[in-house]
Design an enzyme around this catalytic site. Structure first.
Site, PDB file in Angstrom:
ATOM      1  N   ASP A  52      70.977  63.304   7.908  1.00 30.65           N
ATOM      2  CA  ASP A  52      72.130  62.553   8.404  1.00 30.65           C
ATOM      3  C   ASP A  52      73.184  62.365   7.318  1.00 30.65           C
ATOM      4  O   ASP A  52      72.936  62.568   6.127  1.00 30.65           O
ATOM      5  CB  ASP A  52      71.691  61.164   8.885  1.00 30.65           C
ATOM      6  CG  ASP A  52      70.789  61.228  10.102  1.00 30.65           C
ATOM      7  OD1 ASP A  52      70.815  62.249  10.806  1.00 30.65           O
ATOM      8  OD2 ASP A  52      70.059  60.246  10.343  1.00 30.65           O
ATOM      9  N   TYR A 110      59.644  62.379   2.835  1.00 32.32           N
ATOM     10  CA  TYR A 110      60.850  61.582   2.624  1.00 32.32           C
ATOM     11  C   TYR A 110      60.489  60.317   1.855  1.00 32.32           C
ATOM     12  O   TYR A 110      59.371  59.803   1.982  1.00 32.32           O
ATOM     13  CB  TYR A 110      61.475  61.167   3.959  1.00 32.32           C
ATOM     14  CG  TYR A 110      62.097  62.283   4.749  1.00 32.32           C
ATOM     15  CD1 TYR A 110      63.446  62.567   4.640  1.00 32.32           C
ATOM     16  CD2 TYR A 110      61.330  63.048   5.633  1.00 32.32           C
ATOM     17  CE1 TYR A 110      64.030  63.587   5.383  1.00 32.32           C
ATOM     18  CE2 TYR A 110      61.903  64.068   6.372  1.00 32.32           C
ATOM     19  CZ  TYR A 110      63.250  64.323   6.244  1.00 32.32           C
ATOM     20  OH  TYR A 110      63.823  65.332   6.971  1.00 32.32           O
TER      21      TYR A 110
END
Length: 249
Positions: A52, A110
């Site tokens: 994103d 992540y």
């Protein structure tokens, strides 16, 4: 024609995410432009993770096809001379023609970093989420452990997604205070939904301040409602650490 794999690190602050879009510059757009100019071919990279806007990466993976005579392992050096300072290709190599970074089995990791102190630090503002309330890391870790395994993560998915299958497998989810003021949430899985890691982070923060209990996590999963989970944590605290493929790095 050969297929080249790139491992790409970037500071996502100035980019509207990875994927090319009509408004705003993206990491994919910059790579396509610079590779096309370098190689004299129309290049379109295919990325593994469509991070994103504002999300960072230490090891996103992309591939492209080319007829260039530049040795594959040397391409990263030539490309880095053209790229802006906030995008750096860590390595380049040739892979099999059928290798696809999103369709081959992979394990993605992540990390969400929280600066947990009373006063912010300006040098960390781009890469950590500043949160001034004390976080109970032990409770957060207990809650995180409930997410490991195969579950329906619809509660942890943005309502804007069009994905029908919301079942995903999390291989590990840990919360550690790595320094006095730093809390790291690290998640490894075989696939993720839109905003999933950031919603997990936002939910674990609520556990850390006592607004949710670790025992609430199974019920949040079972409800399959976005409103059951916590807020979506800000993008700048999230970094893609890397991707490991079956049989290759």
């Amino acid at each position: 024609m050969k297929r080249i794999k790139l491992v790409v690190a970037y500071d996502g602050t100035e980019y509207c995410g990875w994927q090319v879009q009509p408004s705003g510059i993206t990491v994919e757009e910059v790579l396509n432009r610079e590779l096309s100019q370098l190689l004299g071919e129309k290049i379109q990279v295919v990325g593994a993770s469509r991070t994103d806007s504002g999300v960072h990466s230490l090891g996103n993976v992309a591939v492209f096809d080319t007829n260039t005579r530049i040795p594959p392992e040397k391409l990263c050096y030539a490309l880095n001379q053209r790229l802006p300072e906030d995008i750096v290709v860590q390595s380049s190599c040739e892979v099999e023609r059928d290798f696809h970074p999103r369709k081959c089995y992979s394990e993605k990791t992540y990390e969400y970093r929280i600066l947990n102190r009373k006063i912010p630090l300006p040098t960390l503002r781009r890469y950590t989420y500043f949160y001034y309330r004390d976080l109970d890391v032990a409770k957060m870790q207990r809650a995180a452990s409930c997410l490991v395994g195969e579950h329906d993560f619809k509660s942890f998915c943005s309502v804007r997604t069009s994905v029908e299958d919301t079942v995903r497998t999390i291989l590990s989810c840990t919360v550690e205070r790595t320094a006095e003021d730093m809390v790291n949430i690290r998640v490894t899985g075989t696939g993720f939904l839109y905003n999933m890691v950031r919603i997990i982070a936002g939910t674990l923060i609520l556990v850390g301040i006592g607004e949710l209990e670790p025992e609430d996590m199974p019920g949040i999963l079972q409800q399959r409602e976005r409103s059951a989970a916590g807020p979506t944590a800000p993008a700048h605290g999230l970094t893609m650490i890397g991707i490991v493929y079956g049989g290759m790095g």
